[in-house]
Enzyme design. Sequence first.
Site, PDB file in Angstrom:
ATOM      1  N   HIS A  26       0.814  -1.215   0.000  1.00  0.00           N
ATOM      2  CA  HIS A  26       0.000   0.000   0.000  1.00  0.00           C
ATOM      3  C   HIS A  26       0.848   1.265   0.000  1.00  0.00           C
ATOM      4  O   HIS A  26       2.016   1.234   0.317  1.00  0.00           O
ATOM      5  CB  HIS A  26      -0.970   0.019   1.191  1.00  0.00           C
ATOM      6  CG  HIS A  26      -0.321   0.150   2.530  1.00  0.00           C
ATOM      7  ND1 HIS A  26       0.053  -0.936   3.291  1.00  0.00           N
ATOM      8  CD2 HIS A  26       0.019   1.236   3.250  1.00  0.00           C
ATOM      9  CE1 HIS A  26       0.587  -0.523   4.427  1.00  0.00           C
ATOM     10  NE2 HIS A  26       0.592   0.797   4.427  1.00  0.00           N
ATOM     11  N   GLU A  93      -3.926   3.562   1.620  1.00  0.00           N
ATOM     12  CA  GLU A  93      -4.156   3.833   3.039  1.00  0.00           C
ATOM     13  C   GLU A  93      -4.368   5.327   3.206  1.00  0.00           C
ATOM     14  O   GLU A  93      -3.534   6.130   2.789  1.00  0.00           O
ATOM     15  CB  GLU A  93      -2.954   3.401   3.875  1.00  0.00           C
ATOM     16  CG  GLU A  93      -3.073   3.780   5.344  1.00  0.00           C
ATOM     17  CD  GLU A  93      -1.804   3.548   6.128  1.00  0.00           C
ATOM     18  OE1 GLU A  93      -1.579   4.296   7.096  1.00  0.00           O
ATOM     19  OE2 GLU A  93      -1.024   2.636   5.780  1.00  0.00           O
ATOM     20  N   HIS A 120       2.159  11.500  -7.340  1.00  0.00           N
ATOM     21  CA  HIS A 120       0.780  11.123  -7.611  1.00  0.00           C
ATOM     22  C   HIS A 120       0.578   9.624  -7.407  1.00  0.00           C
ATOM     23  O   HIS A 120       1.530   8.862  -7.309  1.00  0.00           O
ATOM     24  CB  HIS A 120       0.377  11.502  -9.040  1.00  0.00           C
ATOM     25  CG  HIS A 120       1.168  10.786 -10.090  1.00  0.00           C
ATOM     26  ND1 HIS A 120       2.343  11.271 -10.602  1.00  0.00           N
ATOM     27  CD2 HIS A 120       0.956   9.604 -10.736  1.00  0.00           C
ATOM     28  CE1 HIS A 120       2.819  10.427 -11.512  1.00  0.00           C
ATOM     29  NE2 HIS A 120       1.992   9.395 -11.605  1.00  0.00           N
ATOM     30  N   GLU A 166      -3.264  10.321 -11.444  1.00  0.00           N
ATOM     31  CA  GLU A 166      -3.103  10.128 -12.880  1.00  0.00           C
ATOM     32  C   GLU A 166      -4.172   9.152 -13.354  1.00  0.00           C
ATOM     33  O   GLU A 166      -4.468   8.163 -12.682  1.00  0.00           O
ATOM     34  CB  GLU A 166      -1.710   9.563 -13.164  1.00  0.00           C
ATOM     35  CG  GLU A 166      -1.413   9.346 -14.631  1.00  0.00           C
ATOM     36  CD  GLU A 166       0.022   8.868 -14.865  1.00  0.00           C
ATOM     37  OE1 GLU A 166       0.366   8.705 -16.042  1.00  0.00           O
ATOM     38  OE2 GLU A 166       0.765   8.646 -13.891  1.00  0.00           O
TER      39      GLU A 166
END
Length: 178
Positions: A26, A93, A120, A166
Amino acid sequence: MAAFTETLPGVAAEAPAQTRGFRLNHSMLRVKDPAVSLDFYTRVFGMRVLRKLDFPEMKFSLYFLARLEGDEAVPQDAGERLVWTFSQQGILELTHNWGTEDQPEFRYHDGNAQPQGFGHICFAVPDLAAAIRWLDDNQVPYVKRPEQGKMKDIAFVKDPDGYWIEILQPELVADLGR
């Protein structure tokens, strides 16, 4: 299938055997108001909250989200679900430090203003045009639309905390960087 990597300066010739089984699980973003961010990521991007963890003594909460397909079985038991969550790839998260939602001027650094750092996250979509219509229908703010700039067929939008996301359709970017 053999492991592949592009050969570049600094790239190890082989992945060390000791890293077998490692996976990126994550990435974490700090959010000002979890209700606003959870609405955005679940409604606009279809993500589901897999698990929420509260840490009252440290005054923060963690929300683990993923984009699941309808047939994926997620354990119902909280402990089993947490183990399952930490075994996945592509988890987002969201970390909420309690009280930030009550501070009108509070903002997190998005990583794209100076000094730059984090840039990003990215969602690959099956149909870029349909995704853009959906984002437009939901009044998501753009940094860059797909037809703008030198990198065509890639969009960047902002989440409620100003983090960039994105948006791309993999088939449309096959020649990117050539």
